[in-house]
Scaffold this motif. Sequence first.
Motif, PDB file in Angstrom:
ATOM      1  N   UNK A 498       5.588  -7.963   5.076  1.00 56.59           N
ATOM      2  CA  UNK A 498       5.012  -8.033   3.669  1.00 56.59           C
ATOM      3  C   UNK A 498       5.335  -7.032   2.679  1.00 56.59           C
ATOM      4  N   UNK A 499       6.129  -7.779   1.657  1.00 57.71           N
ATOM      5  CA  UNK A 499       6.561  -6.831   0.437  1.00 57.71           C
ATOM      6  C   UNK A 499       5.172  -6.734  -0.371  1.00 57.71           C
ATOM      7  N   UNK A 500       4.787  -5.260  -0.613  1.00 55.26           N
ATOM      8  CA  UNK A 500       3.654  -5.060  -1.501  1.00 55.26           C
ATOM      9  C   UNK A 500       3.988  -4.907  -2.918  1.00 55.26           C
ATOM     10  N   UNK A 501       3.366  -5.533  -3.938  1.00 52.24           N
ATOM     11  CA  UNK A 501       3.814  -5.773  -5.337  1.00 52.24           C
ATOM     12  C   UNK A 501       4.251  -4.521  -5.823  1.00 52.24           C
ATOM     13  N   UNK A 502       5.553  -4.382  -6.477  1.00 51.75           N
ATOM     14  CA  UNK A 502       6.097  -3.312  -7.059  1.00 51.75           C
ATOM     15  C   UNK A 502       7.337  -3.650  -7.725  1.00 51.75           C
ATOM     16  N   UNK A 503       7.669  -2.727  -8.807  1.00 52.26           N
ATOM     17  CA  UNK A 503       8.875  -2.974  -9.488  1.00 52.26           C
ATOM     18  C   UNK A 503       8.827  -4.469 -10.219  1.00 52.26           C
ATOM     19  N   UNK A 523      -2.298 -12.182  -1.240  1.00 49.90           N
ATOM     20  CA  UNK A 523      -1.393 -11.308  -1.925  1.00 49.90           C
ATOM     21  C   UNK A 523      -1.324  -9.816  -1.132  1.00 49.90           C
ATOM     22  N   UNK A 524      -0.376  -9.110  -1.500  1.00 50.82           N
ATOM     23  CA  UNK A 524      -0.043  -7.953  -0.942  1.00 50.82           C
ATOM     24  C   UNK A 524       0.303  -6.886  -1.857  1.00 50.82           C
ATOM     25  N   UNK A 531       0.699   2.888   1.293  1.00 44.15           N
ATOM     26  CA  UNK A 531       0.095   2.254   2.421  1.00 44.15           C
ATOM     27  C   UNK A 531      -0.026   0.741   2.018  1.00 44.15           C
ATOM     28  N   UNK A 532       0.662  -0.275   2.849  1.00 46.54           N
ATOM     29  CA  UNK A 532       0.643  -1.531   2.071  1.00 46.54           C
ATOM     30  C   UNK A 532      -0.721  -2.303   2.748  1.00 46.54           C
ATOM     31  N   UNK A 533      -1.359  -2.975   1.632  1.00 44.47           N
ATOM     32  CA  UNK A 533      -2.419  -3.605   1.876  1.00 44.47           C
ATOM     33  C   UNK A 533      -2.398  -5.053   1.798  1.00 44.47           C
TER      34      UNK A 533
END
Length: 875
Positions: A498-503, A523-524, A531-533
Motif C-alpha cells: 500500500x502506497x501511503x499518501x505523499x508527494x 486510506x493509507x 511508518x505506513x498506516x
Amino acid sequence: MTGDDLRSKFLAYFEQRGHTIVKSSSLVPDDDPTLLFANAGMVQFKRIFLGEDKRPYVRAVSSQKCVRAGGKHNDLENVGHTGRHQTFFEMLGNFSFGDYFKEQAIELAWDLVTRGYGIAEKRLWVSVYEKDDEAHNLWSSQTGIAQDRIVRLGEKDNFWSMGDTGPCGPCSEILIDQGEGIGCGRPECRVGCDCDRYLELWNLVFMEFNRDESGRMTPLPKPSIDTGMGLERIAAVVQGHTSNYETDLFIPIIEKIKSLSGHCLLESPEIDIAIKVIADHSRAAAFLIGDGVLPSNEGRGYVLRRIVRRAIRYGRTMGLTRPFLYQTVGKVSQVMKMAYPELLEADAYIKNIIKGEEVRFLGTLETGLQVLEDALGELKARGILEVPGDLIFKMYDTYGFPVDIIQDIVRDDGMSLDMPGYEQAMDEQRLRSRSAVTFYPKGSAYSALSAEGIQTDFVGYDQISTDSEVLMVVAEGKALEQASAGNAIELVAAKTPFYGEAGGQVGDRGRIYNEDFEMEVSDTVKDPNNITIHKGKVLLGGISPGQTVTLSVDQEIRLTIERNHTATHLLHAVLCQVLGDHVKQSGSLVAPDRLRFDFTHFSALDFETLQKIENLVNNRIRQNTLLQVEELDAEEAFEKGATALFEEKYGDRVRLVAIEDFSKELCGGTHTKRTGDIGLFKIVSEGSVAAGVRRIEALTGKAAIDYTQEASRTLHILAQMLKTKPEELTERFEKVVTQLKSMEKEVAALKAKTAAKTSDRLLSEIKTVNGVSVLAQEVSVDTPAALRDLADHLKEKIKSGIVVLGSKSKDKVLLVAVVTKEHLEKYHAGQIVKQVAAVVGGGGGGRPDMAQAGGNRPEKLPEALAIVFDIVAKS
C-alpha cells in the motif's frame, strides 16, 4: 569573516568533533501541522528529544532557517525598531541526543566563541538558571570566567521551552557587553536588562524535561543538549557592528533599496525603520516562497501576505509607489547562494510570486477608497453612524488600510468606529494565523515503533499483494491488544504494497485479511518516521499484533492513480516546453478520479494554448514510451538533469522516474509501465489559484473518454434545441447573440426615454428660494446607488441649485442631497440631509457637495422633504 565564513566555520568546528552536519529542514515543518514555521534549530530534532525517533547519529550540527512571525515566538512588530530583531534568521546550533551534556556543551561553546571567532573574554558574560548550581560551577571551572560575570536569572529568562508543551529545561546564555554607549544608561543596567548593552550571543539549553498539557514536567529518556546562536547576530559582533543590518548578510539588500528609493540608513528614524523592514521582509518572503508557502488569507499564507504587504506599505513612505519588493527579494538569492543554491535556482519563480502580490495589493489600494466610500454611503442611508468592526477589519485585512486612515475619512461625517468589534475580528484572524504550541498527537501511538528505528518496508512498486506481520493496531490514538468487527482502526505491518499518501499522490485502498479477519482499507498514510498506516474498518473477525495477514491493494484504483501520476509528469514537461522555463510545479493532486497540477505562470492560458498542451501530452502517450525508474545518489540524479521541487526534502538516495530525455523527475510515487497505458489525456479546466499560480485539472483513461462522450452528447442536445447541426452551433449562437444585443439596445432606449420623462416631471417641481433653484421630491428607486445616480443626473440638468431626493425602501427611508459648486460657500449637503433625516427618525451626513442619509419612518418622508425649502430659506 563574512556570514558565509561564520556559518562554515561553525559547521566545520562541530563536524571535527564528531557531529553529523544535518541540512536545514524546510521552514514548513513536515511532521508538525500545529506549528506554523520552524522557529528554532531543534524543531527537526524534537522527536529524538521525546524518544520517538532514532537516528544513526547522537551528535548533530545545523544552520537552520527560522521564521518568527506567528505564534508564541513572533518578532514581526519589532522588526525595524531595533538592530537585532528579524522575522527570518539562521540559527546555528549543536545538539547532543543523550551523548554529552552540560560540561562538554559549555566547553565547546566557550572555545568556539573565544578561540574560533576571536571574541575577547573580557567582553563576555554568562547567565544561568537561578537554581542550576551545576551549570554555575561548570562555567567557572571549565572556562575560568570570573564568578562576578556569571549571573543567575529566573525562569522567564533562563528556562527554555519550545512552547506550552514539549521538551524544556534550564539554559545558559553567553552574552557580550557592547559598551555603555549602546545601553539604556541607567546605573542599575546589568545582564538581564531589556536594552541592547548585554547582548545574548548563544543560548545553551540543557534539555532535561518534557512538559505535558497540565504543566507537569517529567525527565526525558536521555538528557540532551540543544543550542542556538543567531548567525546574523554573531556576524554583527565579529564584523564590529552593533546592528545586524550593518553586516554583509544585509548590506547588498539595503544597497538595492537605496538605489530604488534614493534613501539610506541614518537619514532619519522613520527611513531607518522602513529600510530595515524591507530588508528583513525581503529575506523572509524569499525563503517562505522558496519552501512552498504562497500568499493567501489563512495560516502560513496569511503570515506571508502580511509580511509582503507590510514591506510594501513601508516602501510607500519612501516614495516607492510601484512594484519594487520583487527586486529586493531578487538580491536575497544572490547573498545566500552559497548556503542555499536552491534559492538561486528558484529566483525567477520567487520574484514572479512577489511581483504578482505587489500588483494585486497596489491595485487594492487604489480601489479600497471607493469600496470604503460606497460602504459608508450604505451605512448612512440606513441611519447607522458607527462603522462596524468587521468593515474596519475588512479594510485593514483586504486593502491594507490602517485604522487611522479610516478614522480620518469618517471624521467629517460625524461617524465613529466600532473598535471592540474590530479587535474581536483581529483576534479571530490571529487565531487563524497562530500556531497552537503543542506537539503532533500522532506520534504518541507509534512512538514505540519509531523509537526502535522501525520503518515499514514498502514493496508496492513491484507487487500489489503480500503477506506480513501486524506490528500495531491503533484506535482513537491508542494502541490496542485486539480489534474486532465494526471497529475503525489503523494498522501497521512490517511490510506493505500500500502506497501511503505523499508527494500529491493519494493513499492506496484495498483489503487486509486472513482466515479469521477482514479489514477494508479506505486510506493509507505515512507518518514522518516512514511508518505506513492503513486506515479502515474491521468487516469481520478480529486482529491482534503479531498475526500474519495478507495486504491486497485495489488493483483498478491503483491503475487509475498510476495513469494520472504519469500524465502529471508529461504535463509538467509539456508546460515547460510550451510556456517556458519559468514554469515550476507549485502543488499537485494525483487521485483515482482526476489529476490536478499547480504551476507558476502569470496569465490565463487561452483555448488554443490548452489544445496545444493537450495534443502534445497525447502525442507522448501514443509513443508508448517505456518508463525508466532507478534509485541513485541525489547528486548523480541532479547531474542527469532531474527536476526536483525546491520545497521538498530529499535524502541521500532518491528515485528517478524518466520518460526518455523528455521528462526526468525525482518521485517516490507509482507509475504506469509505459506512457501508452494512460490511454487518453483530457484537460477539463484551467484557472488561477493564487497570484502567479495557475491550476490545470485533467482526466485520463476511461474518465477522459466518459468526459469526451458527455461533451459530445451535450453538443447534440444543444443542436437539437436550436434546430441545427453540432458543427453549425457556433454560427447559430452568433446569430442568437446578435439578436439578444439588439433587444438589449431597445430595452435601454426605452429605459432612457422613461428616465427622461421622470426627469422632466421632476424638473417641473423646482422652486426658487433665496434665488436658489431647489428640488425636493420623493422618487421610486430601490438602492442608495440608484438614488445617487438620479440625483447626479438632475444636478447636471438644473446646472445650478440644490437637489434633495427621498425614497421608501420597505420599512426604510433613503435620502440624498447634492449642491452645485457655486452654492457650496453657503450650503452644505451633509448639513441639509442631516436635518431632513432627523424628521424620518434617522441620521447621516457627508461631503459639502453630496451626502446620503436614511431613516426608519417612511410615513414622515413628505414632511421631511417639505422642510428642505425652509432650510434653504433660513441659511
